[in-house]
Design a protein around this motif. Structure first.
Motif, PDB file in Angstrom:
ATOM      1  N   HIS A  36       1.556  -1.226   0.025  1.00  0.00           N
ATOM      2  CA  HIS A  36       0.049   0.199   0.463  1.00  0.00           C
ATOM      3  C   HIS A  36       0.366   0.893  -0.134  1.00  0.00           C
ATOM      4  O   HIS A  36       0.393   2.738   0.540  1.00  0.00           O
ATOM      5  CB  HIS A  36      -1.249  -0.008   1.591  1.00  0.00           C
ATOM      6  N   GLY A  37       2.231   0.956   0.168  1.00  0.00           N
ATOM      7  CA  GLY A  37       2.841   2.350  -0.221  1.00  0.00           C
ATOM      8  C   GLY A  37       2.987   3.602   0.839  1.00  0.00           C
ATOM      9  O   GLY A  37       3.535   3.960   1.055  1.00  0.00           O
ATOM     10  N   ILE A  38       3.233   2.314   1.988  1.00  0.00           N
ATOM     11  CA  ILE A  38       3.345   3.290   3.778  1.00  0.00           C
ATOM     12  C   ILE A  38       4.144   2.754   3.825  1.00  0.00           C
ATOM     13  O   ILE A  38       4.948   3.996   4.921  1.00  0.00           O
ATOM     14  CB  ILE A  38       2.010   2.774   4.849  1.00  0.00           C
ATOM     15  N   ALA A  39       4.456   2.048   3.433  1.00  0.00           N
ATOM     16  CA  ALA A  39       6.616   1.188   3.825  1.00  0.00           C
ATOM     17  C   ALA A  39       7.764   1.146   2.880  1.00  0.00           C
ATOM     18  O   ALA A  39       7.000   0.341   1.647  1.00  0.00           O
ATOM     19  CB  ALA A  39       6.245   0.499   5.326  1.00  0.00           C
ATOM     20  N   THR A  40       8.634   0.708   3.527  1.00  0.00           N
ATOM     21  CA  THR A  40       9.466  -0.013   2.535  1.00  0.00           C
ATOM     22  C   THR A  40      10.580  -0.591   3.007  1.00  0.00           C
ATOM     23  O   THR A  40      10.455  -0.293   4.858  1.00  0.00           O
ATOM     24  CB  THR A  40      10.613   0.984   1.833  1.00  0.00           C
ATOM     25  N   PRO A  41      11.498  -1.541   3.264  1.00  0.00           N
ATOM     26  CA  PRO A  41      11.755  -2.181   3.893  1.00  0.00           C
ATOM     27  C   PRO A  41      13.112  -1.563   4.457  1.00  0.00           C
ATOM     28  O   PRO A  41      13.860  -0.422   3.252  1.00  0.00           O
ATOM     29  CB  PRO A  41      12.271  -3.435   2.971  1.00  0.00           C
ATOM     30  N   GLU A  42      13.436  -1.898   5.748  1.00  0.00           N
ATOM     31  CA  GLU A  42      15.021  -0.835   6.032  1.00  0.00           C
ATOM     32  C   GLU A  42      16.073  -1.523   5.124  1.00  0.00           C
ATOM     33  O   GLU A  42      15.822  -2.997   5.078  1.00  0.00           O
ATOM     34  CB  GLU A  42      14.675  -1.399   8.001  1.00  0.00           C
ATOM     35  N   PRO A  43      16.855  -0.534   4.939  1.00  0.00           N
ATOM     36  CA  PRO A  43      18.045  -1.062   4.117  1.00  0.00           C
ATOM     37  C   PRO A  43      18.970  -1.531   5.306  1.00  0.00           C
ATOM     38  O   PRO A  43      19.039  -1.610   6.410  1.00  0.00           O
ATOM     39  CB  PRO A  43      18.563   0.352   3.825  1.00  0.00           C
ATOM     40  N   ILE A  44      19.609  -2.691   4.414  1.00  0.00           N
ATOM     41  CA  ILE A  44      20.521  -3.317   5.201  1.00  0.00           C
ATOM     42  C   ILE A  44      21.931  -2.742   5.014  1.00  0.00           C
ATOM     43  O   ILE A  44      22.620  -2.798   4.113  1.00  0.00           O
ATOM     44  CB  ILE A  44      20.880  -5.141   5.020  1.00  0.00           C
ATOM     45  N   VAL A  45      23.014  -2.644   6.049  1.00  0.00           N
ATOM     46  CA  VAL A  45      24.047  -1.762   6.375  1.00  0.00           C
ATOM     47  C   VAL A  45      25.107  -2.690   6.011  1.00  0.00           C
ATOM     48  O   VAL A  45      25.462  -3.927   6.977  1.00  0.00           O
ATOM     49  CB  VAL A  45      23.966  -1.077   7.445  1.00  0.00           C
ATOM     50  N   PRO A  46      26.070  -3.229   5.270  1.00  0.00           N
ATOM     51  CA  PRO A  46      27.182  -4.103   5.175  1.00  0.00           C
ATOM     52  C   PRO A  46      27.932  -4.301   6.655  1.00  0.00           C
ATOM     53  O   PRO A  46      28.160  -2.448   7.374  1.00  0.00           O
ATOM     54  CB  PRO A  46      27.924  -3.829   3.969  1.00  0.00           C
ATOM     55  N   VAL A  47      28.438  -5.256   7.131  1.00  0.00           N
ATOM     56  CA  VAL A  47      28.894  -4.925   8.468  1.00  0.00           C
ATOM     57  C   VAL A  47      30.441  -3.965   8.710  1.00  0.00           C
ATOM     58  O   VAL A  47      30.662  -3.227   9.161  1.00  0.00           O
ATOM     59  CB  VAL A  47      29.378  -6.351   8.594  1.00  0.00           C
ATOM     60  N   SER A  48      30.971  -3.593   6.940  1.00  0.00           N
ATOM     61  CA  SER A  48      32.227  -3.655   7.005  1.00  0.00           C
ATOM     62  C   SER A  48      31.902  -1.879   7.224  1.00  0.00           C
ATOM     63  O   SER A  48      32.974  -0.990   7.092  1.00  0.00           O
ATOM     64  CB  SER A  48      32.261  -3.419   5.606  1.00  0.00           C
ATOM     65  N   GLU A  49      30.380  -1.028   6.631  1.00  0.00           N
ATOM     66  CA  GLU A  49      29.940   0.038   7.728  1.00  0.00           C
ATOM     67  C   GLU A  49      30.261   0.192   8.614  1.00  0.00           C
ATOM     68  O   GLU A  49      30.159   1.322   8.801  1.00  0.00           O
ATOM     69  CB  GLU A  49      29.069   0.436   6.292  1.00  0.00           C
ATOM     70  N   LEU A  50      29.414  -0.812   9.387  1.00  0.00           N
ATOM     71  CA  LEU A  50      29.796  -0.453  10.255  1.00  0.00           C
ATOM     72  C   LEU A  50      30.530  -0.667  11.783  1.00  0.00           C
ATOM     73  O   LEU A  50      30.999   0.059  13.100  1.00  0.00           O
ATOM     74  CB  LEU A  50      28.891  -1.503  11.452  1.00  0.00           C
ATOM     75  N   GLU A  51      32.170  -0.718  11.753  1.00  0.00           N
ATOM     76  CA  GLU A  51      33.495  -0.597  11.933  1.00  0.00           C
ATOM     77  C   GLU A  51      34.023   0.475  11.711  1.00  0.00           C
ATOM     78  O   GLU A  51      34.334   1.070  10.865  1.00  0.00           O
ATOM     79  CB  GLU A  51      33.793  -1.923  11.376  1.00  0.00           C
ATOM     80  N   PRO A  52      33.842   1.018  12.546  1.00  0.00           N
ATOM     81  CA  PRO A  52      35.419   2.669  13.119  1.00  0.00           C
ATOM     82  C   PRO A  52      36.441   2.330  11.386  1.00  0.00           C
ATOM     83  O   PRO A  52      36.647   0.724  11.509  1.00  0.00           O
ATOM     84  CB  PRO A  52      35.809   2.284  13.709  1.00  0.00           C
TER      85      PRO A  52
END
Length: 62
Positions: A36-52
């Motif tokens: 119904h166009g109310i939401a989209t899947p939450e983007p998946i952030v690769p682990v490599s982008e989470l690490e400093p």
């Protein structure tokens, strides 16, 4: 459970949510909200982008 990002205001389980809010709901409700166009899947952030990332400094030329 499925994680979604709302693209329109929505009330779920008696609680009002705004645009950009993240919700965790069952798969059937998630499919309905997406259809119904109310939401989209939450983007998946690769682990490599989470690490400093290491800080790289350039040494001045001498």
């Amino acid at each position: 459970m499925t994680h979604l990002v709302l693209t329109r205001p929505h009330t779920h389980a008696g609680k009002a949510y705004g645009v950009g809010d993240r919700v965790e709901i069952d798969a059937a409700s998630a499919e309905w909200l997406i259809a119904h166009g109310i939401a989209t899947p939450e983007p998946i952030v690769p682990v490599s982008e989470l690490e400093p990332k290491p800080l790289q400094r350039k040494e001045p030329k001498q």
